[in-house]
Scaffold this active site. Structure first.
Site, PDB file in Angstrom:
ATOM      1  CE  LYS A  49     -10.453   0.370   2.745  1.00 27.51           C
ATOM      2  NZ  LYS A  49      -9.911   1.250   1.762  1.00 27.51           N
ATOM      3  CD1 TRP A  59      -2.635   1.628   0.409  1.00 31.18           C
ATOM      4  CD2 TRP A  59      -2.106   1.858   2.575  1.00 31.18           C
ATOM      5  NE1 TRP A  59      -3.385   2.654   0.912  1.00 31.18           N
ATOM      6  CE2 TRP A  59      -3.084   2.824   2.242  1.00 31.18           C
ATOM      7  CE3 TRP A  59      -1.634   1.813   3.886  1.00 31.18           C
ATOM      8  CZ2 TRP A  59      -3.586   3.731   3.167  1.00 31.18           C
ATOM      9  CZ3 TRP A  59      -2.134   2.712   4.808  1.00 31.18           C
ATOM     10  CH2 TRP A  59      -3.102   3.656   4.453  1.00 31.18           C
ATOM     11  CG  ASP A 110      -2.629  -3.120   6.773  1.00 36.33           C
ATOM     12  OD1 ASP A 110      -3.752  -3.018   7.300  1.00 36.33           O
ATOM     13  OD2 ASP A 110      -2.157  -2.258   5.999  1.00 36.33           O
TER      14      ASP A 110
HETATM   15  C1  LMR Z   1      -6.714   2.531  -0.923  1.00 39.33           C
HETATM   16  O1  LMR Z   1      -5.653   1.901  -0.907  1.00 39.33           O
HETATM   17  O2  LMR Z   1      -7.221   2.990  -1.957  1.00 39.33           O
HETATM   18  C2  LMR Z   1      -7.465   2.740   0.361  1.00 39.33           C
HETATM   19  O3  LMR Z   1      -6.876   2.046   1.397  1.00 39.33           O
HETATM   20  C3  LMR Z   1      -7.687   4.172   0.663  1.00 39.33           C
HETATM   21  C4  LMR Z   1      -6.445   4.876   1.102  1.00 39.33           C
HETATM   22  O4  LMR Z   1      -6.477   5.502   2.158  1.00 39.33           O
HETATM   23  O5  LMR Z   1      -5.428   4.830   0.405  1.00 39.33           O
END
Ligand code: LMR
Length: 396
Positions: free
Chosen positions: A245, A129, A210
């Site tokens: 989510k 992420w 996570d």
């Molecule tokens: C994403 O990865 O799109 C979501 O988790 C929203 C974010 O905060 O990045």
């Protein structure tokens, strides 16, 4: 003081919200931020949440502070949701605090890790992420990457992952995505979780899991396989969860941070450090989302309604994967995109170039993260033909 500042680029994920909102093309498609959407492109409030909100409006009697641990009922329910009827509960060796969303949980985890061990490295998957790097760096935790996604074969490079983790220092932290890997959609299977767990035991690294998408992959229990196994086998596990989510509570900012220690006394000491971290950042978490989740999970009827609503979201995403792959074929794309159906959760990489991503955005008003990560929930039966046709034109 401000004249030396240089403007920073917009966040690679959140920046897409504005860009898409400002686009007046009626055919625009938002595959950017990971939010669930129904077939009309709307992110609905779940019915179980609506009922819980009404209950709260009718029954809440005070807005007094709730303290840095947050809502104790929510914390207990979240521990059960994540771990099930697990021995860590009987052994009283887990402590959970409510946090402002999953990101808040991760930031608390980062500061807690820093407080436990000043000079520490966290290993994150490549890719991970986009916010993980910045978030851990901001807390002064060194970030390194382990191989994860094989971009060429669109699969998990598990042997490379294990080879790197075998050399991680004892006492380092390894971040794992519980399910619905963000951004690749490639998850560890049961055997792979067992192997990573055995390696953690052997090498002495601590997992930070996570878990932002429980219930969006294979199901609530299936998606929790890794965390439950690790909690069984390892003396220390850290876990960050989110209700954004699976409860659709995005803007309410509610998540949780769980510390599992080797015994109850150590868990209490760890909690005292977590609470000091919380106090120094935001003092105490918001209460609303936690109250809603607690109300839902404390009621058999609302829990069952939530399970049904969650299953609808999960199945729709899985269906969208299938639909996109079929429509790409119909539109004459001969490149093999079938990997999209073998992945799980909100995201997949299309595997197209940044220039092609840019063309999709500029010429077709189709928005996705620069890495070609798409949020599968943004696909619908109304836009999938336009999407597939546009992709076929751009990758020709
Ligand atoms: C994403 O990865 O799109 C979501 O988790 C929203 C974010 O905060 O990045």
């Amino acid at each position: 003081m401000f004249e030396h500042l240089k403007a920073l680029p917009a966040d690679p994920i959140l920046g897409l919200i504005n860009a898409c909102n400002q686009d007046d093309n009626p055919n625009k498609i938002d595959l950017g931020v990971g939010v669930y959407k129904d077939d009309s492109g709307h992110t609905p409030i779940l019915q179980c949440v609506k009922t819980a909100e009404q209950f709260r409006t009718d029954n809440e009697t005070s807005k007094v502070y709730i303290g840095p641990t947050g809502d104790p009922g929510f914390n207990t329910q979240m521990t059960r949701l994540i771990f099930g009827e697990h021995q860590i509960i009987d052994q009283n060796r887990s402590r959970t605090v409510s946090t402002p969303g999953g990101t808040g949980a991760l930031r608390v985890a980062a500061e807690f890790i820093k407080a436990c061990k000043g000079d520490v490295t966290i290993w994150v998957s490549n890719p991970t992420w986009a916010n993980h790097h910045g978030l851990f760096n901001a807390a002064g935790v060194k970030v390194e990457s382990y191989p994860y996604y094989d971009y060429e074969n669109k699969s998990l490079d598990f042997s490379a992952m294990m080879a790197t983790l075998a050399n991680v220092g004892a006492g380092d932290i390894v971040l794992l995505h519980a399910c619905c890997h963000n951004p690749s959609g490639m998850d560890l299977n049961v055997e792979q979780w067992q192997q990573v767990t055995a390696l953690a035991k052997e090498k002495g690294f601590t997992p930070l899991i996570d878990m932002a998408y429980q219930g969006f992959g294979q199901g609530l229990t299936e998606d929790a396989y890794g965390p439950r196994l690790m909690a069984n086998e390892l003396p220390e596990v850290l876990l960050c969860s989110s209700c954004s989510k699976n409860f659709g509570l995005y803007r309410e900012r509610i998540g949780a941070f769980t510390v599992i220690a080797k015994d109850s006394t150590t868990a209490d000491i760890a909690l005292s450090v977590v609470l000091a971290v919380v106090r120094s950042i935001y003092s105490m978490p918001p209460a609303h989302g936690a109250a809603l989740v607690n109300t839902i999970l404390s009621s058999e009827e609302l829990t069952s309604q939530w399970h049904d609503e969650l299953a609808i979201m999960r199945k729709r995403i899985a269906h969208n994967r299938q639909m996109l792959v079929e429509k790409l074929i119909v539109n004459g794309v001969d490149r093999d995109f079938s990997f999209i159906t073998r992945q799980s959760g909100m995201f997949s990489f299309l595997g197209i170039t940044p220039a092609q991503v840019e063309r999709l955005m500029k010429n077709y008003s189709i928005y996705m993260v620069g890495s070609s990560r798409i949020s599968i929930a943004g696909i619908s039966k109304h836009n999938v033909d336009y999407l597939a046709k546009s992709i076929s034109e751009v990758i020709k």
